[in-house]
Design a protein around this motif. Structure first.
Motif, PDB file in Angstrom:
ATOM      1  N   PRO A 121       0.695  -0.963  -0.307  1.00  0.00           N
ATOM      2  CA  PRO A 121       0.261   0.082   0.140  1.00  0.00           C
ATOM      3  C   PRO A 121       0.783   1.406  -0.132  1.00  0.00           C
ATOM      4  O   PRO A 121       1.814   1.179   0.984  1.00  0.00           O
ATOM      5  CB  PRO A 121      -0.775  -0.296   1.636  1.00  0.00           C
ATOM      6  N   VAL A 122       0.143   2.652  -0.640  1.00  0.00           N
ATOM      7  CA  VAL A 122       1.205   3.874  -0.325  1.00  0.00           C
ATOM      8  C   VAL A 122       0.150   4.423   0.456  1.00  0.00           C
ATOM      9  O   VAL A 122      -0.495   5.019   0.383  1.00  0.00           O
ATOM     10  CB  VAL A 122       0.592   4.260  -2.387  1.00  0.00           C
ATOM     11  N   ALA A 123       1.241   4.918   1.099  1.00  0.00           N
ATOM     12  CA  ALA A 123       0.814   6.481   1.835  1.00  0.00           C
ATOM     13  C   ALA A 123       0.860   6.629   1.243  1.00  0.00           C
ATOM     14  O   ALA A 123       1.332   8.373   0.674  1.00  0.00           O
ATOM     15  CB  ALA A 123       2.072   6.291   3.547  1.00  0.00           C
ATOM     16  N   LEU A 124      -1.053   7.609   1.477  1.00  0.00           N
ATOM     17  CA  LEU A 124      -1.614   8.436   1.094  1.00  0.00           C
ATOM     18  C   LEU A 124      -1.275   9.929   1.922  1.00  0.00           C
ATOM     19  O   LEU A 124      -1.832  10.012   3.065  1.00  0.00           O
ATOM     20  CB  LEU A 124      -3.225   8.320   0.295  1.00  0.00           C
ATOM     21  N   LYS A 125      -0.355  11.360   1.207  1.00  0.00           N
ATOM     22  CA  LYS A 125      -0.981  12.000   1.810  1.00  0.00           C
ATOM     23  C   LYS A 125      -1.845  12.701   1.783  1.00  0.00           C
ATOM     24  O   LYS A 125      -3.028  13.328   1.387  1.00  0.00           O
ATOM     25  CB  LYS A 125      -0.165  13.035   1.283  1.00  0.00           C
ATOM     26  N   PRO A 126      -2.301  13.312   3.275  1.00  0.00           N
ATOM     27  CA  PRO A 126      -3.927  13.250   3.826  1.00  0.00           C
ATOM     28  C   PRO A 126      -4.262  14.908   3.495  1.00  0.00           C
ATOM     29  O   PRO A 126      -3.301  15.853   3.091  1.00  0.00           O
ATOM     30  CB  PRO A 126      -3.563  13.459   5.381  1.00  0.00           C
ATOM     31  N   PRO A 127      -5.303  14.708   3.087  1.00  0.00           N
ATOM     32  CA  PRO A 127      -5.501  16.357   1.795  1.00  0.00           C
ATOM     33  C   PRO A 127      -5.400  17.270   3.153  1.00  0.00           C
ATOM     34  O   PRO A 127      -5.937  17.293   4.337  1.00  0.00           O
ATOM     35  CB  PRO A 127      -6.844  15.896   1.680  1.00  0.00           C
ATOM     36  N   GLU A 128      -4.880  18.537   2.546  1.00  0.00           N
ATOM     37  CA  GLU A 128      -4.691  19.645   3.231  1.00  0.00           C
ATOM     38  C   GLU A 128      -6.134  20.302   4.279  1.00  0.00           C
ATOM     39  O   GLU A 128      -6.684  20.049   2.710  1.00  0.00           O
ATOM     40  CB  GLU A 128      -3.862  20.819   2.604  1.00  0.00           C
ATOM     41  N   PRO A 129      -6.628  20.754   5.152  1.00  0.00           N
ATOM     42  CA  PRO A 129      -8.154  21.469   5.811  1.00  0.00           C
ATOM     43  C   PRO A 129      -8.592  22.777   4.872  1.00  0.00           C
ATOM     44  O   PRO A 129      -7.198  23.564   4.391  1.00  0.00           O
ATOM     45  CB  PRO A 129      -7.622  21.510   7.198  1.00  0.00           C
ATOM     46  N   ASP A 130      -9.243  22.908   3.443  1.00  0.00           N
ATOM     47  CA  ASP A 130      -9.828  23.944   3.310  1.00  0.00           C
ATOM     48  C   ASP A 130      -9.205  24.862   4.387  1.00  0.00           C
ATOM     49  O   ASP A 130     -10.564  25.003   5.001  1.00  0.00           O
ATOM     50  CB  ASP A 130     -11.224  23.632   2.193  1.00  0.00           C
ATOM     51  N   LEU A 131      -8.991  25.951   4.266  1.00  0.00           N
ATOM     52  CA  LEU A 131      -8.784  27.301   5.557  1.00  0.00           C
ATOM     53  C   LEU A 131     -10.054  27.901   5.060  1.00  0.00           C
ATOM     54  O   LEU A 131      -9.488  28.923   5.557  1.00  0.00           O
ATOM     55  CB  LEU A 131      -7.301  27.765   5.999  1.00  0.00           C
ATOM     56  N   ARG A 132     -10.523  28.233   3.645  1.00  0.00           N
ATOM     57  CA  ARG A 132     -11.631  29.577   3.553  1.00  0.00           C
ATOM     58  C   ARG A 132     -12.587  29.957   4.309  1.00  0.00           C
ATOM     59  O   ARG A 132     -12.620  28.475   4.740  1.00  0.00           O
ATOM     60  CB  ARG A 132     -11.370  29.357   2.161  1.00  0.00           C
ATOM     61  N   SER A 133     -13.320  30.984   4.001  1.00  0.00           N
ATOM     62  CA  SER A 133     -14.464  31.065   5.374  1.00  0.00           C
ATOM     63  C   SER A 133     -15.357  30.134   4.317  1.00  0.00           C
ATOM     64  O   SER A 133     -15.577  29.867   3.342  1.00  0.00           O
ATOM     65  CB  SER A 133     -14.984  32.396   5.050  1.00  0.00           C
ATOM     66  N   PRO A 134     -16.688  30.057   5.149  1.00  0.00           N
ATOM     67  CA  PRO A 134     -18.103  29.361   4.511  1.00  0.00           C
ATOM     68  C   PRO A 134     -18.415  30.602   3.183  1.00  0.00           C
ATOM     69  O   PRO A 134     -18.870  29.770   2.502  1.00  0.00           O
ATOM     70  CB  PRO A 134     -18.877  29.817   5.899  1.00  0.00           C
ATOM     71  N   TRP A 481     -20.237  32.843   9.241  1.00  0.00           N
ATOM     72  CA  TRP A 481     -20.030  32.938   7.563  1.00  0.00           C
ATOM     73  C   TRP A 481     -18.535  33.611   7.205  1.00  0.00           C
ATOM     74  O   TRP A 481     -17.836  33.221   5.897  1.00  0.00           O
ATOM     75  CB  TRP A 481     -21.140  33.544   6.845  1.00  0.00           C
ATOM     76  N   LYS A 482     -18.201  34.909   7.743  1.00  0.00           N
ATOM     77  CA  LYS A 482     -16.877  35.243   7.302  1.00  0.00           C
ATOM     78  C   LYS A 482     -15.583  34.422   7.468  1.00  0.00           C
ATOM     79  O   LYS A 482     -14.371  35.249   7.328  1.00  0.00           O
ATOM     80  CB  LYS A 482     -17.246  37.118   7.354  1.00  0.00           C
ATOM     81  N   GLY A 483     -15.559  33.499   8.960  1.00  0.00           N
ATOM     82  CA  GLY A 483     -14.628  32.896   8.817  1.00  0.00           C
ATOM     83  C   GLY A 483     -13.915  33.352  10.108  1.00  0.00           C
ATOM     84  O   GLY A 483     -12.993  33.331  10.408  1.00  0.00           O
ATOM     85  N   GLU A 484     -14.971  34.227  10.556  1.00  0.00           N
ATOM     86  CA  GLU A 484     -13.933  35.393  11.912  1.00  0.00           C
ATOM     87  C   GLU A 484     -13.678  33.887  13.292  1.00  0.00           C
ATOM     88  O   GLU A 484     -13.570  34.426  14.304  1.00  0.00           O
ATOM     89  CB  GLU A 484     -14.720  36.454  12.154  1.00  0.00           C
ATOM     90  N   ARG A 485     -14.758  33.212  12.988  1.00  0.00           N
ATOM     91  CA  ARG A 485     -15.086  32.385  14.543  1.00  0.00           C
ATOM     92  C   ARG A 485     -15.400  30.690  14.333  1.00  0.00           C
ATOM     93  O   ARG A 485     -16.073  30.668  12.344  1.00  0.00           O
ATOM     94  CB  ARG A 485     -15.942  32.776  15.722  1.00  0.00           C
ATOM     95  N   ALA A 486     -15.207  30.170  14.506  1.00  0.00           N
ATOM     96  CA  ALA A 486     -15.540  28.958  14.324  1.00  0.00           C
ATOM     97  C   ALA A 486     -17.146  28.342  14.624  1.00  0.00           C
ATOM     98  O   ALA A 486     -17.605  28.897  15.191  1.00  0.00           O
ATOM     99  CB  ALA A 486     -15.224  27.697  15.007  1.00  0.00           C
ATOM    100  N   ALA A 487     -17.442  26.722  13.593  1.00  0.00           N
ATOM    101  CA  ALA A 487     -19.302  27.026  13.840  1.00  0.00           C
ATOM    102  C   ALA A 487     -19.063  26.189  14.893  1.00  0.00           C
ATOM    103  O   ALA A 487     -18.149  25.608  15.624  1.00  0.00           O
ATOM    104  CB  ALA A 487     -19.673  25.847  12.992  1.00  0.00           C
ATOM    105  N   GLU A 488     -21.058  26.002  15.858  1.00  0.00           N
ATOM    106  CA  GLU A 488     -21.177  25.987  17.162  1.00  0.00           C
ATOM    107  C   GLU A 488     -21.972  25.168  17.620  1.00  0.00           C
ATOM    108  O   GLU A 488     -22.652  25.676  16.286  1.00  0.00           O
ATOM    109  CB  GLU A 488     -20.527  27.478  18.322  1.00  0.00           C
ATOM    110  N   GLY A 489     -22.004  23.787  17.794  1.00  0.00           N
ATOM    111  CA  GLY A 489     -22.861  23.348  18.376  1.00  0.00           C
ATOM    112  C   GLY A 489     -24.174  23.687  19.276  1.00  0.00           C
ATOM    113  O   GLY A 489     -23.819  24.637  19.688  1.00  0.00           O
TER     114      GLY A 489
END
Length: 530
Positions: A121-134, A481-489
């Motif tokens: 098995p080839v070790a796949l590089k995990p996808p980089e997180p999308d840091l853009r705002s919603p 929406w602008k990405g100035e804070r994380a989503a909350e549950g």
């Protein structure tokens, strides 16, 4: 082997024959040495992995010893002959030609075995997180702009709406939602009839949307009720749109209005910092709506009494449910915020507090581009005096003939033949419908609940508009929406919502809240023991 000339037995060969025999014996001895040497010589490929190398019959030191006929014979025999070395210790003693039948079979078996072995098995590089705002990911060009639904859906659970956007891009329509749409359509058709218009350009499409708002406001003034009125606004530089289910002159809760508000005197003067819509529309004494051809055409229709014209206009939102009960507590929050947003958007349009250029730019339309002749002809061919019988509705689905043209409507469109000009006409219509701007809009908001199957009324809820509460909510949601804070549950008290959430199993917030609750229980037990 040498022949002793002086043998006592003598020789049976003549001297010439002995010379020939001696020569033949020397050649035979030399050939034996050549064969022995050829078996111990190594080729360059011997130092590589085994691959069935061929062993030539030619001594590398004397390649000229074989004649052309011997070379041909050797090449003909080599594919079918296995050469066996005298030295069994040589790892290359038995060499099999890969072109022989046995060689091909062995090669096929080798290939089959190698093919059956799975590669590591080839070790796949995990996808980089999308840091853009919603906002950047889901509501930036070329995607659609924000809607009222986008702003109120997170009030149920931000994380759920975040999962919905990332996995589906939008809310998926459920069977219950489709049934609710049918109920809304039935209610709309009680007030309006729909005529098909062929659209050729984006400017025509937007012209039709503005024209429908004008017609909706006129219907409200004439009948006291309108439904499905589209509204727009700009919040913190972001374009937002929504559709109000119902506007009417009937107050849904007089007691609530009396208890929560000062007696409304909409004829009183405006606050010092609030400009009248007339200031925006008639800076140089331009015409009012009643002075236009459109106003003259509307004058032919029966108008509401003056007492109605001086009354406030109230907002109602229709909700469909599959159960015969109305929501309570936190379940009502999205509807609460939705009604307040409609009030804010309608107030901004009633006071012309909206940048039309931002709206047109966001939707990539040319606000000064004239409408097509076909669009003007179709709109001008609609008869607003005729009763909505099926034959006439069907007739209007095709382009009107010259005798079908309504001259008042046609002249009105020709004099407002662009989005900018039609927008100005719409604002004048808002001035007529809401003569006192935002003060003409009632503070009592109503949620009307109907059953999704047959549309019968389940119940209703009324509430008062709270500007401060809405502003706090909008500020918080726009930051997400602008990405100035994380989503909350959800909070612990609203954890029941997780039971019906399709993303519960992958929600880290939920797992964290479960652990938080367990920790609180452990701490409570420790205190009780002490």
């Amino acid at each position: 082997m040498e022949v002793e000339i002086g043998s006592e037995y003598g020789s049976d060969f003549t001297p010439d024959e002995e010379e020939i025999l001696h020569s033949l014996l020397q050649q035979a001895h030399s050939a034996t040495l050549t064969e022995d040497l050829s078996l111990v010589l190594k080729d360059i490929e011997d130092n590589e992995s085994p691959r069935g190398a061929r062993l030539p019959r030619i001594d590398a030191r004397h390649p000229q010893q074989l004649s052309d006929s011997n070379q041909i014979t050797t090449r003909r025999q080599t594919p079918h002959v296995t050469v066996k070395a005298a030295d069994d210790s040589n790892p290359w003693a038995n060499v099999e030609s890969p072109e022989s039948r046995e060689g091909r079979n062995r090669h096929e078996r080798s290939v089959s075995i190698e093919a059956s072995i799975d590669p590591p098995p080839v070790a796949l590089k995990p996808p980089e997180p999308d840091l853009r705002s919603p906002l950047e990911r889901f509501r930036s060009k070329p995607k659609k702009p924000l809607s009222v639904t986008d702003l109120v859906s997170p009030s149920w659970c931000e994380l759920q709406y975040w999962f919905t956007l990332t996995k589906h891009g939008k809310k998926r329509r459920t069977p219950a939602m489709k049934q609710g749409t049918a109920v809304h359509k039935t209610l709309e058709e009680e007030v309006h009839r729909t005529v098909e218009i062929n659209i050729r350009t984006r400017e025509d499409a937007w012209g039709l949307r503005i024209w429908n708002i004008i017609q909706g406001l006129r219907t409200l003034r004439e009948t006291g009720l309108t439904r499905e009125l589209e509204v727009w606004g700009v919040f913190d530089g972001l374009v937002v749109n929504g559709v109000i289910d119902e506007l009417s002159y009937e107050c849904p809760d007089r007691e609530l209005e009396a208890a929560g508000l000062e007696p409304m005197n909409i004829s009183s003067s405006l606050p010092p910092d609030q400009r009248s819509i007339t200031d925006f529309l008639s800076p140089n004494g331009s015409q009012t709506l009643s002075q236009t051809n459109f106003g003259a055409a509307a004058a032919r229709h029966p108008q509401l009494p003056d007492t109605k014209k001086n009354s406030a206009i109230y907002i109602t939102d229709t909700k469909t449910r599959s159960v015969n009960s109305i929501p309570k507590a936190a379940s009502f929050r999205p509807t609460l915020m939705q009604l307040m947003l409609y009030h804010r958007l309608l107030s901004n349009m009633a006071t012309n507090n909206i940048d039309a250029s931002a709206l047109f730019s966001r939707h990539d339309v040319q606000s000064d581009e004239p409408f097509t002749d076909a669009f003007i002809a179709q709109i001008g061919g609609i008869s607003y005096d005729a009763p909505p019988d099926p034959s006439q509705v069907e007739e209007h689905k095709s382009l009107p003939s010259n005798q079908d043209i309504n001259p008042d409507t046609l002249n009105l469109l020709l004099s407002h033949n662009s989005l900018n000009k039609l927008w100005t006409l719409m604002m004048r219509d808002f001035q007529t419908t809401f003569p006192h701007g935002a003060q003409s809009i009632g503070k009592v908001l109503k949620a009307d609940y109907r059953h999704a199957m047959d549309g019968h009324v389940i119940g209703e809820k009324t509430l008062l508009m709270d500007e401060e509460l809405l502003s706090r909510y909008l500020d918080s949601e726009l930051k997400w929406w602008k990405g100035e804070r994380a989503a909350e549950g959800v909070c612990l008290e609203e954890a029941y919502k997780c039971g019906s959430c399709e993303f519960a199993d992958e929600c880290g917030w939920r797992k964290g809240k479960i652990e938080e609750a367990r920790e609180k229980m452990r701490m409570a037990r420790k205190k009780s023991v002490v």
